[in-house]
Design a protein around this motif. Structure first.
Motif, short mmCIF file in Angstrom:
data_model
loop_
_atom_site.label_atom_id
_atom_site.label_comp_id
_atom_site.label_asym_id
_atom_site.label_seq_id
_atom_site.Cartn_x
_atom_site.Cartn_y
_atom_site.Cartn_z
N GLN A 156 -8.33 -2.03 -1.80
CA GLN A 156 -9.71 -2.46 -1.65
C GLN A 156 -10.69 -1.32 -1.93
O GLN A 156 -10.36 -0.14 -1.77
CB GLN A 156 -9.96 -2.98 -0.24
N ASP A 211 4.18 -6.39 -6.61
CA ASP A 211 3.74 -5.05 -6.24
C ASP A 211 4.86 -4.01 -6.38
O ASP A 211 5.28 -3.38 -5.40
CB ASP A 211 3.20 -5.06 -4.80
N GLY A 267 0.31 -2.00 -2.05
CA GLY A 267 -0.45 -3.01 -1.33
C GLY A 267 -0.90 -2.53 0.04
O GLY A 267 -0.10 -2.01 0.82
N GLY A 268 -2.21 -2.68 0.29
CA GLY A 268 -2.75 -2.29 1.58
C GLY A 268 -3.06 -0.82 1.72
O GLY A 268 -3.54 -0.38 2.76
N HIS A 289 -4.64 -5.27 -4.31
CA HIS A 289 -3.71 -4.40 -3.57
C HIS A 289 -4.43 -3.22 -2.92
O HIS A 289 -4.00 -2.75 -1.87
CB HIS A 289 -2.62 -3.89 -4.52
N GLU A 307 -4.92 2.73 1.43
CA GLU A 307 -6.33 3.11 1.52
C GLU A 307 -6.67 4.29 0.61
O GLU A 307 -7.84 4.59 0.39
CB GLU A 307 -6.68 3.46 2.97
N SER A 352 -2.33 5.71 -4.77
CA SER A 352 -1.86 4.46 -5.38
C SER A 352 -1.65 4.64 -6.87
O SER A 352 -0.67 4.17 -7.44
CB SER A 352 -2.86 3.34 -5.11
#
Length: 316
Positions: A224, A127, A132-133, A222, A135, A140
């Motif tokens: 969702q 990553d 990662g993680g 990474h 929202e 991102s």
């Protein structure tokens, strides 16, 4: 579109040809019906084809009607172009903006919501962009570009590629100015995922294909989509559209509508609901609900009160 699990209308009779809005019911030849045609040509996105879902849906339809479904796997853009040329009877795709354009141009009729899953941003365990993680999928994407971390694009005018370009557009960055870190494969989702593994790169994938292939990949999720509580921007609805016989009079329209009725009816929706890979559900049925979405026929952005495209053929 708010992703939520829709409950089936259990009282509907399994096996009936349901979901044909405004159409006469059709029965199989074995029941004395009058459907003509021996082969239905379906152009469809690679995610429905490569996951094996179509095999699960098509076999019982073929048995019921004594016909063959010729499923051609293409990116959404190419699948719709094949239908524009009259070389397809029915289209199953997942880019609503392209579907609405297809309908507005008069090439498609009787579009139905079919099912959904969502998109996810996947990449190697390292990553490098540190997403990662997260929202916020737009943030991102900005982080990937800022760090110039390797990114694999479908680059094939598919539904996934269309969504990816929408996300880059949200960042305000110009894809044409990206450097060598941004690689277009011009191929299907499976090829893009394999390439991302080879390059230790990020890519945007539909959840179903990723889950189906995850044991073969060195990639993890990474960012969702909404199925797991992530961004609504990553919603991935699928629709099915019959090719307009008024434009291409040789298409197997009755057979196409029988197919639409089958897969949006109780039996087809149950097959979608129960289809899994590696113990994971890949798609979520959307055609039948105790709280039906009557706007499923209406193009995105349409508002009759504002004098919008109320005569759009997707109303039918």
């Amino acid at each position: 579109m708010t992703i939520q699990r829709r409950e089936f209308v259990a009282a509907l009779a399994t096996g009936s040809v349901a979901g044909l809005a405004g159409c006469a019911s059709l029965t199989s030849d074995s029941d004395g019906g009058s459907i003509t045609g021996e082969t239905l040509t379906l152009t469809t996105t690679s995610s429905t084809y490569n996951t094996g879902l179509l095999d699960e849906l098509n076999a019982p339809f073929e048995d019921r009607y004594g016909v063959t479904v010729d499923a051609v796997s293409q990116g959404t853009g190419q699948a719709l172009e094949t239908a524009r040329n009259g070389d397809s009877d029915v289209v199953m795709v997942h880019a609503r903006s392209l579907e609405d354009e297809f309908m507005r141009e008069g090439y498609g009729v009787n579009r139905r919501d079919l099912m959904y899953n969502d998109f996810v941003v996947v990449g190697g365990p390292d990553d490098p962009a540190g997403i990662g993680g997260g929202e916020d999928v737009v943030a991102s994407f900005e982080a990937i570009a800022e760090s110039e971390s390797a990114f694999v694009s479908r680059g094939d005018d598919s539904g996934t590629h269309t969504k990816e370009l929408e996300l880059w557009d949200e960042t305000g960055l110009a894809v044409e100015e990206f450097g060598d870190w941004y690689a277009e494969v011009g191929a299907g989702m499976g090829d893009a995922l394999n390439r991302a593994t080879q390059l230790d790169a990020y890519t945007l994938s539909d959840r179903g294909t990723y889950l189906d292939m995850q044991d073969e990949l060195d990639l993890e999720i990474h960012v969702q989509g909404p199925i797991e509580g992530g961004a609504e921007l990553l919603a991935n609805p699928y629709g099915i559209v019959a090719v307009n016989p008024a434009v291409h009079d040789h298409v197997e329209y009755d057979l196409a509508m029988a197919y639409i009725g089958f897969i949006t009816g109780p039996e087809g929706q149950e097959l979608i609901e129960n289809y899994t890979a590696n113990g994971e559900q890949l798609f979520y049925p959307e055609a039948l609900s105790e709280d039906p979405n009557f706007r499923q026929y209406v193009p995105e952005g349409w508002n009759g009160a504002d004098g919008g495209e109320s005569n759009d053929s997707s109303d039918g």
